[in-house]
Design a protein around this motif. Structure first.
Motif, PDB file in Angstrom:
ATOM      1  N   ASN A 144      43.611  44.114  65.724  1.00  0.00           N
ATOM      2  CA  ASN A 144      42.318  44.570  66.243  1.00  0.00           C
ATOM      3  C   ASN A 144      41.168  43.722  65.699  1.00  0.00           C
ATOM      4  OD1 ASN A 144      43.575  46.725  67.657  1.00  0.00           O
ATOM      5  ND2 ASN A 144      43.539  47.982  65.782  1.00  0.00           N
ATOM      6  N   GLY A 145      41.441  42.451  65.590  1.00  0.00           N
ATOM      7  CA  GLY A 145      40.405  41.528  65.153  1.00  0.00           C
ATOM      8  C   GLY A 145      40.169  41.478  63.664  1.00  0.00           C
ATOM      9  N   GLN A 146      40.877  42.316  62.909  1.00  0.00           N
ATOM     10  CA  GLN A 146      40.691  42.383  61.465  1.00  0.00           C
ATOM     11  C   GLN A 146      41.862  41.732  60.724  1.00  0.00           C
ATOM     12  OE1 GLN A 146      37.779  43.655  60.112  1.00  0.00           O
ATOM     13  NE2 GLN A 146      37.187  43.760  62.283  1.00  0.00           N
ATOM     14  N   ALA A 147      41.549  41.132  59.589  1.00  0.00           N
ATOM     15  CA  ALA A 147      42.592  40.517  58.774  1.00  0.00           C
ATOM     16  C   ALA A 147      43.601  41.570  58.331  1.00  0.00           C
ATOM     17  CB  ALA A 147      41.971  39.854  57.549  1.00  0.00           C
ATOM     18  N   LYS A 148      44.876  41.266  58.512  1.00  0.00           N
ATOM     19  CA  LYS A 148      45.924  42.201  58.106  1.00  0.00           C
ATOM     20  C   LYS A 148      46.711  41.608  56.939  1.00  0.00           C
ATOM     21  CE  LYS A 148      49.895  44.843  59.828  1.00  0.00           C
ATOM     22  NZ  LYS A 148      49.428  46.090  59.198  1.00  0.00           N
ATOM     23  N   ASP A 149      46.681  42.284  55.797  1.00  0.00           N
ATOM     24  CA  ASP A 149      47.432  41.895  54.606  1.00  0.00           C
ATOM     25  C   ASP A 149      46.938  40.565  54.037  1.00  0.00           C
ATOM     26  OD1 ASP A 149      49.349  42.338  52.626  1.00  0.00           O
ATOM     27  OD2 ASP A 149      50.844  41.128  53.662  1.00  0.00           O
ATOM     28  N   TRP A 150      45.676  40.221  54.250  1.00  0.00           N
ATOM     29  CA  TRP A 150      45.077  39.056  53.619  1.00  0.00           C
ATOM     30  C   TRP A 150      43.566  39.238  53.622  1.00  0.00           C
ATOM     31  CZ3 TRP A 150      41.975  35.863  56.797  1.00  0.00           C
ATOM     32  CH2 TRP A 150      42.109  36.050  58.166  1.00  0.00           C
ATOM     33  N   GLN A 151      42.857  38.404  52.911  1.00  0.00           N
ATOM     34  CA  GLN A 151      41.408  38.531  52.822  1.00  0.00           C
ATOM     35  C   GLN A 151      40.737  37.225  53.193  1.00  0.00           C
ATOM     36  OE1 GLN A 151      40.028  39.058  48.710  1.00  0.00           O
ATOM     37  NE2 GLN A 151      42.104  38.598  48.008  1.00  0.00           N
ATOM     38  N   GLU A 152      39.631  37.347  53.889  1.00  0.00           N
ATOM     39  CA  GLU A 152      38.854  36.186  54.278  1.00  0.00           C
ATOM     40  C   GLU A 152      37.607  36.133  53.410  1.00  0.00           C
ATOM     41  OE1 GLU A 152      37.822  33.751  58.301  1.00  0.00           O
ATOM     42  OE2 GLU A 152      38.103  35.915  58.446  1.00  0.00           O
ATOM     43  N   THR A 153      37.449  35.066  52.677  1.00  0.00           N
ATOM     44  CA  THR A 153      36.326  34.918  51.772  1.00  0.00           C
ATOM     45  C   THR A 153      35.570  33.636  52.111  1.00  0.00           C
ATOM     46  OG1 THR A 153      37.403  33.574  50.067  1.00  0.00           O
ATOM     47  CG2 THR A 153      37.781  35.953  49.985  1.00  0.00           C
ATOM     48  N   ALA A 154      34.424  33.465  51.472  1.00  0.00           N
ATOM     49  CA  ALA A 154      33.645  32.253  51.687  1.00  0.00           C
ATOM     50  C   ALA A 154      34.391  31.022  51.197  1.00  0.00           C
ATOM     51  CB  ALA A 154      32.297  32.374  50.973  1.00  0.00           C
ATOM     52  N   ALA A 155      35.324  31.230  50.261  1.00  0.00           N
ATOM     53  CA  ALA A 155      36.084  30.108  49.709  1.00  0.00           C
ATOM     54  C   ALA A 155      37.363  29.822  50.485  1.00  0.00           C
ATOM     55  CB  ALA A 155      36.425  30.388  48.250  1.00  0.00           C
ATOM     56  N   GLY A 156      37.767  30.744  51.389  1.00  0.00           N
ATOM     57  CA  GLY A 156      38.981  30.511  52.151  1.00  0.00           C
ATOM     58  C   GLY A 156      39.726  31.797  52.456  1.00  0.00           C
ATOM     59  N   GLU A 185      48.028  28.850  43.172  1.00  0.00           N
ATOM     60  CA  GLU A 185      49.012  27.803  43.402  1.00  0.00           C
ATOM     61  C   GLU A 185      48.564  26.505  42.746  1.00  0.00           C
ATOM     62  OE1 GLU A 185      50.844  28.239  47.675  1.00  0.00           O
ATOM     63  OE2 GLU A 185      48.708  28.684  47.800  1.00  0.00           O
ATOM     64  N   ARG A 186      49.514  25.591  42.557  1.00  0.00           N
ATOM     65  CA  ARG A 186      49.179  24.278  42.018  1.00  0.00           C
ATOM     66  C   ARG A 186      48.270  23.518  42.975  1.00  0.00           C
ATOM     67  NH1 ARG A 186      54.918  22.795  39.814  1.00  0.00           N
ATOM     68  NH2 ARG A 186      55.204  21.956  41.889  1.00  0.00           N
ATOM     69  N   ASN A 187      47.495  22.612  42.403  1.00  0.00           N
ATOM     70  CA  ASN A 187      46.642  21.709  43.181  1.00  0.00           C
ATOM     71  C   ASN A 187      45.609  22.454  44.026  1.00  0.00           C
ATOM     72  OD1 ASN A 187      48.220  19.454  42.248  1.00  0.00           O
ATOM     73  ND2 ASN A 187      49.747  19.949  43.802  1.00  0.00           N
ATOM     74  N   THR A 188      45.094  23.552  43.475  1.00  0.00           N
ATOM     75  CA  THR A 188      44.046  24.307  44.183  1.00  0.00           C
ATOM     76  C   THR A 188      42.772  24.378  43.339  1.00  0.00           C
ATOM     77  OG1 THR A 188      44.913  26.409  43.293  1.00  0.00           O
ATOM     78  CG2 THR A 188      45.696  25.722  45.480  1.00  0.00           C
ATOM     79  N   GLY A 189      42.558  23.370  42.497  1.00  0.00           N
ATOM     80  CA  GLY A 189      41.377  23.379  41.641  1.00  0.00           C
ATOM     81  C   GLY A 189      40.080  23.484  42.415  1.00  0.00           C
ATOM     82  N   ALA A 190      39.972  22.760  43.536  1.00  0.00           N
ATOM     83  CA  ALA A 190      38.753  22.802  44.342  1.00  0.00           C
ATOM     84  C   ALA A 190      38.524  24.200  44.911  1.00  0.00           C
ATOM     85  CB  ALA A 190      38.834  21.768  45.464  1.00  0.00           C
ATOM     86  N   LEU A 191      39.607  24.846  45.374  1.00  0.00           N
ATOM     87  CA  LEU A 191      39.489  26.205  45.896  1.00  0.00           C
ATOM     88  C   LEU A 191      39.076  27.185  44.808  1.00  0.00           C
ATOM     89  CD1 LEU A 191      42.605  26.418  48.236  1.00  0.00           C
ATOM     90  CD2 LEU A 191      40.211  26.425  48.930  1.00  0.00           C
ATOM     91  N   GLN A 192      39.634  27.003  43.609  1.00  0.00           N
ATOM     92  CA  GLN A 192      39.263  27.883  42.504  1.00  0.00           C
ATOM     93  C   GLN A 192      37.784  27.739  42.148  1.00  0.00           C
ATOM     94  OE1 GLN A 192      42.136  27.843  39.155  1.00  0.00           O
ATOM     95  NE2 GLN A 192      43.505  26.770  40.558  1.00  0.00           N
ATOM     96  N   ARG A 193      37.307  26.508  42.141  1.00  0.00           N
ATOM     97  CA  ARG A 193      35.887  26.291  41.854  1.00  0.00           C
ATOM     98  C   ARG A 193      35.008  26.879  42.951  1.00  0.00           C
ATOM     99  NH1 ARG A 193      38.263  21.486  39.941  1.00  0.00           N
ATOM    100  NH2 ARG A 193      37.928  20.406  41.936  1.00  0.00           N
ATOM    101  N   ALA A 194      35.429  26.729  44.192  1.00  0.00           N
ATOM    102  CA  ALA A 194      34.673  27.317  45.306  1.00  0.00           C
ATOM    103  C   ALA A 194      34.651  28.838  45.202  1.00  0.00           C
ATOM    104  CB  ALA A 194      35.280  26.875  46.639  1.00  0.00           C
ATOM    105  N   ASN A 195      35.805  29.426  44.850  1.00  0.00           N
ATOM    106  CA  ASN A 195      35.891  30.874  44.698  1.00  0.00           C
ATOM    107  C   ASN A 195      34.938  31.354  43.590  1.00  0.00           C
ATOM    108  OD1 ASN A 195      37.455  33.528  45.102  1.00  0.00           O
ATOM    109  ND2 ASN A 195      37.711  33.162  42.918  1.00  0.00           N
ATOM    110  N   LYS A 196      34.897  30.591  42.506  1.00  0.00           N
ATOM    111  CA  LYS A 196      34.032  30.952  41.383  1.00  0.00           C
ATOM    112  C   LYS A 196      32.564  30.882  41.765  1.00  0.00           C
ATOM    113  CE  LYS A 196      33.569  30.090  36.420  1.00  0.00           C
ATOM    114  NZ  LYS A 196      34.042  29.241  35.278  1.00  0.00           N
ATOM    115  N   ARG A 197      32.200  29.874  42.548  1.00  0.00           N
ATOM    116  CA  ARG A 197      30.798  29.727  42.971  1.00  0.00           C
ATOM    117  C   ARG A 197      30.358  30.886  43.841  1.00  0.00           C
ATOM    118  NH1 ARG A 197      32.247  24.263  43.789  1.00  0.00           N
ATOM    119  NH2 ARG A 197      32.465  24.639  46.036  1.00  0.00           N
ATOM    120  N   HIS A 198      31.281  31.417  44.651  1.00  0.00           N
ATOM    121  CA  HIS A 198      30.912  32.469  45.595  1.00  0.00           C
ATOM    122  C   HIS A 198      30.994  33.857  44.984  1.00  0.00           C
ATOM    123  CE1 HIS A 198      30.360  29.866  49.038  1.00  0.00           C
ATOM    124  NE2 HIS A 198      31.543  29.286  48.796  1.00  0.00           N
ATOM    125  N   LYS A 199      31.407  33.944  43.732  1.00  0.00           N
ATOM    126  CA  LYS A 199      31.484  35.246  43.077  1.00  0.00           C
ATOM    127  C   LYS A 199      30.098  35.730  42.669  1.00  0.00           C
ATOM    128  CE  LYS A 199      35.745  36.487  43.215  1.00  0.00           C
ATOM    129  NZ  LYS A 199      36.139  37.776  43.835  1.00  0.00           N
TER     130      LYS A 199
END
Length: 323
Positions: free
Chosen positions: A190-202, A309-323
């Motif tokens: 129904n247009g909504q994320a199922k069993d996952w989350q959509e964030t500004a970082a991904g 996961e490995r090799n997700t440093g950029a995603l982790q930094r993006a996640n931190k910025r959006h917190k």
């Protein structure tokens, strides 16, 4: 040039000082078997330099809520100036039973253990562990390092035995050890994320932990946790065991502490610790890392209460910025 000291790259963060050049205050913090080790207060949050078979009997009984045991694998290996020589399986089993007998009285009745091994050592010690503890699981973790082999498969995996003293009464915090994975093919309802989350970082899904760990990076020269120890375990690896099988304020005991990775990780996660290490140099490296943990509680690959996961440093930094 001969006689000149090698200068490390500015990006090389490896801790490998010798005892003569140890940072101020490090050597003075080392306890030994000659100190009073008979009470909890005497050993709480201490790193002890000595032979575990001599030190463990001096510690108070029922001390630890969790033991992390990383004994020498049954290989020919040099640790500082100490050599471990490959033994016949029966002799290595005797060695294993010796440390089990010394360690077991130091555990609380609801304590857990994690015992680290390579695949060959794992075969030898499994019967001894089964005779003394409840085997809850065998975890396999993927090492991305290792030499290739022309006549065999490259050894890229190691085992961790998850053990308890009581079959039903033990700590396991499953929600503390979830892994955050990127969602490649998101499913919506129904247009909504199922069993996952959509964030500004991904787009992410926090998954339940399994007994195969493929998100671990071996410490390397540009990581602040890296030392000159030849078989150092990653803080991220140890964080999984500590978060799953202990609670804040619990005490973690490591009878083969090496360069102190388990102790440092315990401190960063709000646990108490006692470590025993035969090499004075490795003990000093660990104490230096413990001192640095007063100002830096970060664990590479662990952020926002989940393991990435490995090799997700950029995603982790993006996640931190959006917190």
């Amino acid at each position: 040039m001969d006689g000149e000291k090698m200068v490390k790259s500015a990006r090389n963060k490896t801790i490998d000082f010798d005892l003569a050049h140890a940072p101020a205050g490090v050597v003075a913090k080392i306890k030994t078997a000659d100190d009073d080790l008979s009470t909890r207060s005497a050993v709480l949050d201490q790193s002890i330099n000595g032979d575990s078979f001599a030190v463990l009997p001096q510690l108070p009984d029922r001390l630890a809520d969790l033991a992390l045991v990383d004994p020498p694998y049954n290989l020919n290996k040099q640790y500082d100036e100490l050599n471990f020589k490959h033994l016949a399986d029966v002799d290595y089993q005797d060695f294993t039973q010796r440390w089990v007998d010394a360690l077991k009285p130091k555990l609380t009745p609801t304590a857990s253990l994690y015992v680290f091994s390579d695949w060959q050592t794992s075969i030898a010690i499994a019967p001894i562990l089964a005779q003394n503890f409840i085997i809850k699981n065998r975890i396999t973790w993927q090492r991305e390092k290792g030499r290739g082999a022309k006549t065999n498969w490259k050894n890229g995996l190691e085992d961790i035995w998850f053990l308890t003293l009581n079959a039903k009464k033990y700590t396991f915090n499953v929600d503390q050890v979830k892994q955050r994975r990127q969602v490649i093919a998101p499913y919506r309802e129904n247009g909504q994320a199922k069993d996952w989350q959509e964030t500004a970082a991904g787009r992410f899904r926090d998954t339940m932990p399994s007994n195969f760990w493929d998100d671990i990076s071996i410490p390397y020269w540009s990581m602040p946790e890296n030392t000159g120890h030849p078989t150092q375990k990653p803080e991220k690896l140890l964080a999984k065991t500590i978060l799953a099988s202990s609670n804040p304020g619990d005490l973690i005991l490591d009878p083969f502490a090496g360069a102190g990775s388990s102790l440092v990780t315990a401190k960063k996660l709000g646990r108490h610790y006692v470590g025993i290490e035969q090499s004075k140099l490795y003990t000093a490296w660990g104490i230096y890392r413990l001192m640095r943990a007063d100002h830096d509680q970060s664990i590479q690959g662990y952020q926002d209460g989940v393991f990435w996961e490995r090799n997700t440093g950029a995603l982790q930094r993006a996640n931190k910025r959006h917190k």
